[in-house]
Write a protein that holds these residues in place. Structure first.
Motif, PDB file in Angstrom:
ATOM      1  N   ALA A  46       8.982 -39.884  -3.201  1.00  0.00           N
ATOM      2  CA  ALA A  46       8.992 -39.699  -1.872  1.00  0.00           C
ATOM      3  C   ALA A  46      10.546 -40.364  -1.448  1.00  0.00           C
ATOM      4  O   ALA A  46      11.255 -39.847  -0.697  1.00  0.00           O
ATOM      5  CB  ALA A  46       8.003 -40.185  -1.049  1.00  0.00           C
ATOM      6  N   ILE A  47      10.399 -41.823  -1.823  1.00  0.00           N
ATOM      7  CA  ILE A  47      11.631 -42.314  -1.659  1.00  0.00           C
ATOM      8  C   ILE A  47      13.087 -41.771  -2.030  1.00  0.00           C
ATOM      9  O   ILE A  47      14.022 -41.894  -1.371  1.00  0.00           O
ATOM     10  CB  ILE A  47      11.512 -43.838  -2.100  1.00  0.00           C
ATOM     11  CG1 ILE A  47      10.499 -44.579  -1.166  1.00  0.00           C
ATOM     12  CG2 ILE A  47      12.895 -44.740  -1.776  1.00  0.00           C
ATOM     13  CD1 ILE A  47       9.935 -45.790  -1.608  1.00  0.00           C
ATOM     14  N   ASP A  48      12.770 -41.368  -3.281  1.00  0.00           N
ATOM     15  CA  ASP A  48      14.144 -40.770  -3.939  1.00  0.00           C
ATOM     16  C   ASP A  48      14.440 -39.571  -3.153  1.00  0.00           C
ATOM     17  O   ASP A  48      15.694 -39.231  -2.767  1.00  0.00           O
ATOM     18  CB  ASP A  48      13.738 -40.177  -5.301  1.00  0.00           C
ATOM     19  CG  ASP A  48      13.659 -41.382  -6.110  1.00  0.00           C
ATOM     20  OD1 ASP A  48      14.331 -42.434  -5.840  1.00  0.00           O
ATOM     21  OD2 ASP A  48      13.335 -41.143  -7.444  1.00  0.00           O
ATOM     22  N   VAL A  49      13.511 -38.597  -2.488  1.00  0.00           N
ATOM     23  CA  VAL A  49      13.751 -37.534  -1.735  1.00  0.00           C
ATOM     24  C   VAL A  49      14.386 -38.055  -0.493  1.00  0.00           C
ATOM     25  O   VAL A  49      15.541 -37.508  -0.128  1.00  0.00           O
ATOM     26  CB  VAL A  49      12.487 -36.575  -1.386  1.00  0.00           C
ATOM     27  CG1 VAL A  49      12.760 -35.613  -0.286  1.00  0.00           C
ATOM     28  CG2 VAL A  49      11.847 -36.022  -2.884  1.00  0.00           C
ATOM     29  N   LEU A  50      13.869 -38.970   0.129  1.00  0.00           N
ATOM     30  CA  LEU A  50      14.563 -39.404   1.474  1.00  0.00           C
ATOM     31  C   LEU A  50      15.895 -39.956   1.213  1.00  0.00           C
ATOM     32  O   LEU A  50      16.926 -39.863   1.994  1.00  0.00           O
ATOM     33  CB  LEU A  50      13.664 -40.617   1.906  1.00  0.00           C
ATOM     34  CG  LEU A  50      12.246 -40.217   2.549  1.00  0.00           C
ATOM     35  CD1 LEU A  50      11.243 -41.460   2.902  1.00  0.00           C
ATOM     36  CD2 LEU A  50      12.621 -39.289   3.807  1.00  0.00           C
ATOM     37  N   GLY A  85      18.467 -37.377   1.151  1.00  0.00           N
ATOM     38  CA  GLY A  85      18.929 -36.620   2.063  1.00  0.00           C
ATOM     39  C   GLY A  85      17.851 -35.613   2.800  1.00  0.00           C
ATOM     40  O   GLY A  85      17.898 -35.086   3.906  1.00  0.00           O
ATOM     41  N   GLY A  86      16.819 -35.723   2.101  1.00  0.00           N
ATOM     42  CA  GLY A  86      15.373 -34.888   2.583  1.00  0.00           C
ATOM     43  C   GLY A  86      14.775 -35.640   3.719  1.00  0.00           C
ATOM     44  O   GLY A  86      15.115 -36.954   3.925  1.00  0.00           O
ATOM     45  N   LEU A 134      11.300 -25.499  -2.236  1.00  0.00           N
ATOM     46  CA  LEU A 134      10.311 -25.752  -2.908  1.00  0.00           C
ATOM     47  C   LEU A 134      10.477 -26.426  -4.433  1.00  0.00           C
ATOM     48  O   LEU A 134      10.068 -27.220  -4.960  1.00  0.00           O
ATOM     49  CB  LEU A 134       8.910 -24.908  -2.688  1.00  0.00           C
ATOM     50  CG  LEU A 134       7.767 -25.193  -3.509  1.00  0.00           C
ATOM     51  CD1 LEU A 134       7.163 -26.612  -2.964  1.00  0.00           C
ATOM     52  CD2 LEU A 134       6.781 -24.133  -3.400  1.00  0.00           C
ATOM     53  N   ALA A 135      11.488 -25.627  -5.106  1.00  0.00           N
ATOM     54  CA  ALA A 135      11.753 -25.626  -6.252  1.00  0.00           C
ATOM     55  C   ALA A 135      12.379 -26.923  -6.690  1.00  0.00           C
ATOM     56  O   ALA A 135      11.895 -27.636  -7.713  1.00  0.00           O
ATOM     57  CB  ALA A 135      12.661 -24.611  -7.039  1.00  0.00           C
ATOM     58  N   ALA A 136      13.170 -27.403  -5.789  1.00  0.00           N
ATOM     59  CA  ALA A 136      13.865 -28.869  -5.954  1.00  0.00           C
ATOM     60  C   ALA A 136      12.679 -29.855  -5.627  1.00  0.00           C
ATOM     61  O   ALA A 136      12.824 -30.668  -6.495  1.00  0.00           O
ATOM     62  CB  ALA A 136      14.838 -28.934  -5.114  1.00  0.00           C
ATOM     63  N   LEU A 137      12.042 -29.612  -4.901  1.00  0.00           N
ATOM     64  CA  LEU A 137      10.732 -30.564  -4.747  1.00  0.00           C
ATOM     65  C   LEU A 137       9.731 -30.835  -5.880  1.00  0.00           C
ATOM     66  O   LEU A 137       9.150 -31.729  -5.774  1.00  0.00           O
ATOM     67  CB  LEU A 137      10.168 -30.461  -3.306  1.00  0.00           C
ATOM     68  CG  LEU A 137      11.342 -30.507  -2.084  1.00  0.00           C
ATOM     69  CD1 LEU A 137      10.461 -30.195  -0.858  1.00  0.00           C
ATOM     70  CD2 LEU A 137      11.989 -31.796  -2.093  1.00  0.00           C
ATOM     71  N   LEU A 138       9.703 -29.624  -6.451  1.00  0.00           N
ATOM     72  CA  LEU A 138       8.823 -29.825  -7.654  1.00  0.00           C
ATOM     73  C   LEU A 138       9.393 -30.356  -8.941  1.00  0.00           C
ATOM     74  O   LEU A 138       8.349 -30.746  -9.977  1.00  0.00           O
ATOM     75  CB  LEU A 138       8.239 -28.365  -7.920  1.00  0.00           C
ATOM     76  CG  LEU A 138       7.305 -27.513  -6.735  1.00  0.00           C
ATOM     77  CD1 LEU A 138       6.999 -26.235  -7.294  1.00  0.00           C
ATOM     78  CD2 LEU A 138       6.162 -28.430  -6.416  1.00  0.00           C
ATOM     79  N   GLU A 139      10.541 -30.708  -8.886  1.00  0.00           N
ATOM     80  CA  GLU A 139      11.149 -30.975 -10.281  1.00  0.00           C
ATOM     81  C   GLU A 139      10.545 -32.336 -10.817  1.00  0.00           C
ATOM     82  O   GLU A 139      10.386 -32.612 -11.952  1.00  0.00           O
ATOM     83  CB  GLU A 139      12.740 -31.315  -9.945  1.00  0.00           C
ATOM     84  CG  GLU A 139      13.330 -29.728  -9.966  1.00  0.00           C
ATOM     85  CD  GLU A 139      14.974 -29.680  -9.844  1.00  0.00           C
ATOM     86  OE1 GLU A 139      15.240 -30.952  -9.672  1.00  0.00           O
ATOM     87  OE2 GLU A 139      15.544 -28.818  -9.468  1.00  0.00           O
TER      88      GLU A 139
END
Length: 188
Positions: A30-34, A37-38, A132-137
């Motif tokens: 979650a922190i990496d996604v934030l 820039g997510g 979604l595909a990027a978030l599932l990686e």
């Protein structure tokens, strides 16, 4: 930083977002996604997907989704309920005719149609910024490359070992040589 004068955990504070989950690898995701820039919805969905891999007894794509969120960080909290439904062909009379009066364990007749992935798609369309595909990686990476089994997850595997052994595919996935993975073991 831990306040050693108080029992329990210290409060956490941040200026650019934060995340908390039941598993450190999901929180890091979650922190990496934030950091990339997510937004919060993107981070939550990526973390939830990781939980389905690294904490399979508690989460997973075969489940449901209940979310409380505040659009754009505003003051109004919304609820999104993505719960599975009974399969359309399942009728009470069918169960009664076969003498099934309570949910039998290890039966496909007790499974609802999962709603989690559909909920992710809907929440991302309405509030996300990443596909979604990027978030599932990250979850796919842990499934393929493995993850170290956390202490709590090792206890869950041990507790459910007999149930996991019931199905040959589940046994092959979760019980190496008939034994559940131990803490720190790399599991794929």
């Amino acid at each position: 930083m831990r306040d050693f004068e108080l029992p329990g955990r210290s409060a956490a504070h941040s200026t650019h977002g934060m995340a908390a989950t039941a598993h450190p690898l999901a929180t890091l995701t979650a922190i990496d996604v934030l950091r990339a820039g997510g937004n919060a919805m993107d981070a939550a969905i990526a973390a939830n997907a990781v939980l389905g891999v690294v904490e399979p007894a508690m989460s997973g794509i075969g489940g449901d989704c209940v979310v409380l969120y505040a659009p754009k960080g505003g003051p109004n909290v919304h609820a999104f309920i993505g719960l599975g439904r009974t399969p359309a062909a399942a009728h009470l009379a069918w169960y009664k005719d076969r003498g099934i009066d309570k949910a039998p364990p290890f039966s496909p007749h007790v499974v609802a149609v999962p709603a989690l992935v559909d909920a992710w798609v809907r929440l991302l369309a309405d509030h996300g910024t990443r596909p979604l595909a990027a978030l599932l990686e990250p979850a796919i990476g842990y499934a393929e490359d493995g993850y170290p089994v956390h202490e709590r997850v090792a206890r869950d595997f041990a507790y459910w070992a007999k149930a996991l052994a019931h199905d040959p595919n589940t046994r092959a996935t979760f019980l190496k040589d008939g034994k559940p993975p131990r803490q720190g073991t790399l599991h794929r």
